[in-house]
Design a protein around this motif. Structure first.
Motif, PDB file in Angstrom:
ATOM      1  N   PRO A  13       0.830  -1.212   0.000  1.00 22.88           N
ATOM      2  CA  PRO A  13       0.000   0.000   0.000  1.00 22.88           C
ATOM      3  C   PRO A  13       0.867   1.265   0.000  1.00 22.88           C
ATOM      4  O   PRO A  13       1.847   1.353   0.719  1.00 22.88           O
ATOM      5  CB  PRO A  13      -0.810  -0.110   1.289  1.00 22.88           C
ATOM      6  CG  PRO A  13      -0.043  -1.043   2.152  1.00 22.88           C
ATOM      7  CD  PRO A  13       0.710  -1.960   1.237  1.00 22.88           C
ATOM      8  N   GLU A  14       0.477   2.216  -0.839  1.00 25.75           N
ATOM      9  CA  GLU A  14       1.186   3.495  -0.905  1.00 25.75           C
ATOM     10  C   GLU A  14       0.303   4.571  -0.300  1.00 25.75           C
ATOM     11  O   GLU A  14      -0.919   4.485  -0.316  1.00 25.75           O
ATOM     12  CB  GLU A  14       1.529   3.842  -2.350  1.00 25.75           C
ATOM     13  CG  GLU A  14       2.594   2.950  -2.937  1.00 25.75           C
ATOM     14  CD  GLU A  14       3.088   3.463  -4.276  1.00 25.75           C
ATOM     15  OE1 GLU A  14       2.425   4.321  -4.889  1.00 25.75           O
ATOM     16  OE2 GLU A  14       4.148   2.993  -4.704  1.00 25.75           O
ATOM     17  N   GLU A  15       0.968   5.582   0.249  1.00 26.02           N
ATOM     18  CA  GLU A  15       0.237   6.712   0.830  1.00 26.02           C
ATOM     19  C   GLU A  15       1.001   7.998   0.544  1.00 26.02           C
ATOM     20  O   GLU A  15       2.207   7.982   0.299  1.00 26.02           O
ATOM     21  CB  GLU A  15       0.052   6.526   2.326  1.00 26.02           C
ATOM     22  CG  GLU A  15       1.331   6.431   3.103  1.00 26.02           C
ATOM     23  CD  GLU A  15       1.108   6.121   4.577  1.00 26.02           C
ATOM     24  OE1 GLU A  15       2.072   6.287   5.333  1.00 26.02           O
ATOM     25  OE2 GLU A  15       0.009   5.739   4.968  1.00 26.02           O
ATOM     26  N   THR A  17       3.053  10.850   1.466  1.00 19.03           N
ATOM     27  CA  THR A  17       3.984  10.951   2.583  1.00 19.03           C
ATOM     28  C   THR A  17       4.684  12.303   2.562  1.00 19.03           C
ATOM     29  O   THR A  17       5.119  12.766   1.500  1.00 19.03           O
ATOM     30  CB  THR A  17       5.040   9.831   2.479  1.00 19.03           C
ATOM     31  OG1 THR A  17       4.370   8.577   2.353  1.00 19.03           O
ATOM     32  CG2 THR A  17       5.939   9.803   3.677  1.00 19.03           C
ATOM     33  N   MET A  56       4.129  10.098  -3.209  1.00 13.73           N
ATOM     34  CA  MET A  56       3.463   8.808  -3.013  1.00 13.73           C
ATOM     35  C   MET A  56       4.540   7.752  -2.805  1.00 13.73           C
ATOM     36  O   MET A  56       5.365   7.504  -3.680  1.00 13.73           O
ATOM     37  CB  MET A  56       2.612   8.437  -4.228  1.00 13.73           C
ATOM     38  CG  MET A  56       1.315   9.194  -4.313  1.00 13.73           C
ATOM     39  SD  MET A  56       0.201   8.907  -2.940  1.00 13.73           S
ATOM     40  CE  MET A  56      -0.435   7.320  -3.319  1.00 13.73           C
ATOM     41  N   ALA A  59       3.977   2.614   2.429  1.00 15.26           N
ATOM     42  CA  ALA A  59       3.773   2.944   3.838  1.00 15.26           C
ATOM     43  C   ALA A  59       4.850   2.299   4.699  1.00 15.26           C
ATOM     44  O   ALA A  59       5.086   1.101   4.618  1.00 15.26           O
ATOM     45  CB  ALA A  59       2.400   2.467   4.286  1.00 15.26           C
TER      46      ALA A  59
END
Length: 70
Positions: A13-15, A17, A56, A59
């Motif tokens: 999962p990417e967030e 940041t 992006m 996580a």
């Protein structure tokens, strides 16, 4: 028959940041905000000032008990 030892890549999962990016145009240095120890860091590659931004990224949690910015 061919059996590969490689496992299929899992979806990481990417967030969005918070990061610090180097202001020097010829340097690609950047670091995550939650891994910075200074309020206003300098680039560890070229010692130029850094500016805050977002990117992006996968996580990652910083679980260090000594994470305090000076």
């Amino acid at each position: 028959m061919y059996y590969s030892r490689k496992r299929p890549l899992e979806d990481i999962p990417e967030e969005l940041t918070a990061i610090w990016s180097c202001t020097n145009k010829s340097c690609n240095g950047w670091m995550r905000d939650n891994f910075v120890f200074l309020v206003q860091p300098t680039c560890s590659l070229c010692n130029s000032p850094m500016e805050k931004g977002e990117k992006m990224l996968p996580a990652v949690a910083n679980t260090s008990p000594t994470q305090s910015k000076q």
